[in-house]
Design a protein around this motif. Sequence first.
Motif, PDB file in Angstrom:
ATOM      1  N   THR A 177       0.953  -1.274  -0.034  1.00 31.61           N
ATOM      2  CA  THR A 177       0.058  -0.157   0.004  1.00 31.61           C
ATOM      3  C   THR A 177       0.810   1.384  -0.020  1.00 31.61           C
ATOM      4  OG1 THR A 177      -0.023   0.033   2.362  1.00 31.61           O
ATOM      5  CG2 THR A 177      -1.756  -1.128   1.153  1.00 31.61           C
ATOM      6  N   VAL A 178       0.517   2.206  -0.725  1.00 28.59           N
ATOM      7  CA  VAL A 178       1.204   3.527  -0.892  1.00 28.59           C
ATOM      8  C   VAL A 178       0.325   4.674  -0.910  1.00 28.59           C
ATOM      9  CG1 VAL A 178       1.328   3.300  -3.380  1.00 28.59           C
ATOM     10  CG2 VAL A 178       3.000   4.870  -2.115  1.00 28.59           C
ATOM     11  N   ASN A 179       0.515   5.847   0.068  1.00 26.80           N
ATOM     12  CA  ASN A 179      -0.417   6.968  -0.086  1.00 26.80           C
ATOM     13  C   ASN A 179      -0.489   7.319  -1.276  1.00 26.80           C
ATOM     14  OD1 ASN A 179      -0.738   9.920   0.168  1.00 26.80           O
ATOM     15  ND2 ASN A 179      -0.691   9.352   2.343  1.00 26.80           N
ATOM     16  N   ARG A 180      -1.659   7.620  -1.556  1.00 22.73           N
ATOM     17  CA  ARG A 180      -2.150   8.142  -3.128  1.00 22.73           C
ATOM     18  C   ARG A 180      -1.466   9.210  -3.502  1.00 22.73           C
ATOM     19  NH1 ARG A 180      -8.477   7.253  -3.952  1.00 22.73           N
ATOM     20  NH2 ARG A 180      -8.385   9.364  -3.524  1.00 22.73           N
ATOM     21  N   HIS A 181      -0.931  10.105  -2.534  1.00 23.43           N
ATOM     22  CA  HIS A 181      -0.393  11.620  -2.911  1.00 23.43           C
ATOM     23  C   HIS A 181       1.222  11.261  -2.616  1.00 23.43           C
ATOM     24  CE1 HIS A 181      -4.388  13.172  -2.565  1.00 23.43           C
ATOM     25  NE2 HIS A 181      -4.375  12.638  -1.436  1.00 23.43           N
ATOM     26  N   ASN A 182       1.744  10.239  -2.673  1.00 23.83           N
ATOM     27  CA  ASN A 182       2.970   9.838  -2.664  1.00 23.83           C
ATOM     28  C   ASN A 182       3.574   9.562  -3.917  1.00 23.83           C
ATOM     29  OD1 ASN A 182       5.895   9.351  -1.906  1.00 23.83           O
ATOM     30  ND2 ASN A 182       5.278   7.714  -0.304  1.00 23.83           N
ATOM     31  N   ALA A 183       3.733  10.822  -4.739  1.00 24.71           N
ATOM     32  CA  ALA A 183       3.991  10.428  -6.258  1.00 24.71           C
ATOM     33  C   ALA A 183       5.136   9.920  -6.338  1.00 24.71           C
ATOM     34  CB  ALA A 183       3.751  11.886  -7.142  1.00 24.71           C
ATOM     35  N   SER A 184       6.298  10.351  -6.025  1.00 23.80           N
ATOM     36  CA  SER A 184       7.842   9.931  -6.053  1.00 23.80           C
ATOM     37  C   SER A 184       7.953   8.445  -5.712  1.00 23.80           C
ATOM     38  CB  SER A 184       8.752  10.811  -5.377  1.00 23.80           C
ATOM     39  OG  SER A 184       8.426  10.432  -3.923  1.00 23.80           O
ATOM     40  N   SER A 185       7.352   7.790  -4.699  1.00 22.60           N
ATOM     41  CA  SER A 185       7.449   6.596  -4.478  1.00 22.60           C
ATOM     42  C   SER A 185       6.360   5.677  -5.393  1.00 22.60           C
ATOM     43  CB  SER A 185       6.695   6.046  -2.941  1.00 22.60           C
ATOM     44  OG  SER A 185       7.810   6.775  -2.222  1.00 22.60           O
ATOM     45  N   ILE A 186       5.379   6.186  -5.902  1.00 20.28           N
ATOM     46  CA  ILE A 186       4.422   5.609  -6.772  1.00 20.28           C
ATOM     47  C   ILE A 186       5.142   5.346  -8.069  1.00 20.28           C
ATOM     48  CG2 ILE A 186       2.390   5.730  -8.373  1.00 20.28           C
ATOM     49  CD1 ILE A 186       1.042   7.146  -5.952  1.00 20.28           C
ATOM     50  N   ALA A 187       5.956   6.390  -8.613  1.00 15.97           N
ATOM     51  CA  ALA A 187       6.691   6.453  -9.916  1.00 15.97           C
ATOM     52  C   ALA A 187       7.796   5.326  -9.683  1.00 15.97           C
ATOM     53  CB  ALA A 187       7.237   7.637 -10.241  1.00 15.97           C
ATOM     54  N   VAL A 188       8.342   5.107  -8.472  1.00 13.99           N
ATOM     55  CA  VAL A 188       9.546   4.172  -8.728  1.00 13.99           C
ATOM     56  C   VAL A 188       8.855   2.659  -8.431  1.00 13.99           C
ATOM     57  CG1 VAL A 188      11.106   3.081  -6.703  1.00 13.99           C
ATOM     58  CG2 VAL A 188      11.145   5.669  -6.992  1.00 13.99           C
ATOM     59  N   TYR A 189       7.723   2.699  -7.957  1.00 17.76           N
ATOM     60  CA  TYR A 189       7.072   1.310  -8.100  1.00 17.76           C
ATOM     61  C   TYR A 189       6.667   0.819  -9.284  1.00 17.76           C
ATOM     62  CZ  TYR A 189       6.846   1.350  -2.807  1.00 17.76           C
ATOM     63  OH  TYR A 189       7.232   1.405  -1.502  1.00 17.76           O
ATOM     64  N   GLU A 190       5.932   1.852  -9.992  1.00 22.45           N
ATOM     65  CA  GLU A 190       5.752   1.822 -11.351  1.00 22.45           C
ATOM     66  C   GLU A 190       6.834   1.391 -12.183  1.00 22.45           C
ATOM     67  OE1 GLU A 190       1.438   4.180 -11.618  1.00 22.45           O
ATOM     68  OE2 GLU A 190       3.349   5.071 -12.056  1.00 22.45           O
TER      69      GLU A 190
END
Length: 172
Positions: A125-138
Motif C-alpha cells: 500500500t502507498v499513500n495516493r499522494h506519494n507521487a515519487s514512491s508511486i513512480a519508483v514502484y511503477e
Amino acid sequence: MCMELSFRLVTTPEDIETTARLADEIWKEHYISIITAEQINYMLDKFQSVPAISDQIGNQGYEYYLMLVDGDPAGYLAIKPEASKLFLSKFYLLKAYRGRGFGSRAIGFLADLCKERKLSAIWLTVNRHNASSIAVYERNGFRIVRTQVADIGGGYVMDDYVMEKEVLSAEA
C-alpha cells in the motif's frame, strides 16, 4: 562508482533501535508534505517505535531488513509472507540514497525472496499522494490494483493505492 548494497535481517535490540531511528528521520523528512506532523508522530509511535517493531517481529510474522550501503544503515524493509504473495509493509530509504538505484535493487532482492519462497507476487500500500514512491514502484513493474482507505485510529486514515507486482515463479 557502484556502492555495495546489502540486507541484514533485523534480529537484535540494536537493529530494532536503528530501524526505529531510521523511521523517525525518514518519515519526518518525507511525509511532512503529504500528511500532518501530528499524523506522522501518531503513526511512528503506533507502527515504527521500538515496541511496535519488536511486536511485529516477535508476534505478527513480520521480517524487517536493514538496507546497508557500504555497511552503513540507509533504509529498511518490512515484509510479511502470506499464502501466495509477499506483503511489502514498509520500504523506506534515507533521502541521501534516493534516486541512486537502491530502491530498484531492493525490489530485486524482494523478487528473489518471492522466487525462493515460491510466492507469486509482491503487494503493498502507498499513500495516493506519494507521487515519487508511486513512480519508483511503477518503474519496477508494480501496477495499481485498487484504492483503499483504512482507519488507523486516533482520528486518522490511510488513503492508499494497493499496488502489486507479479513475480515469475522459480520454475519459469
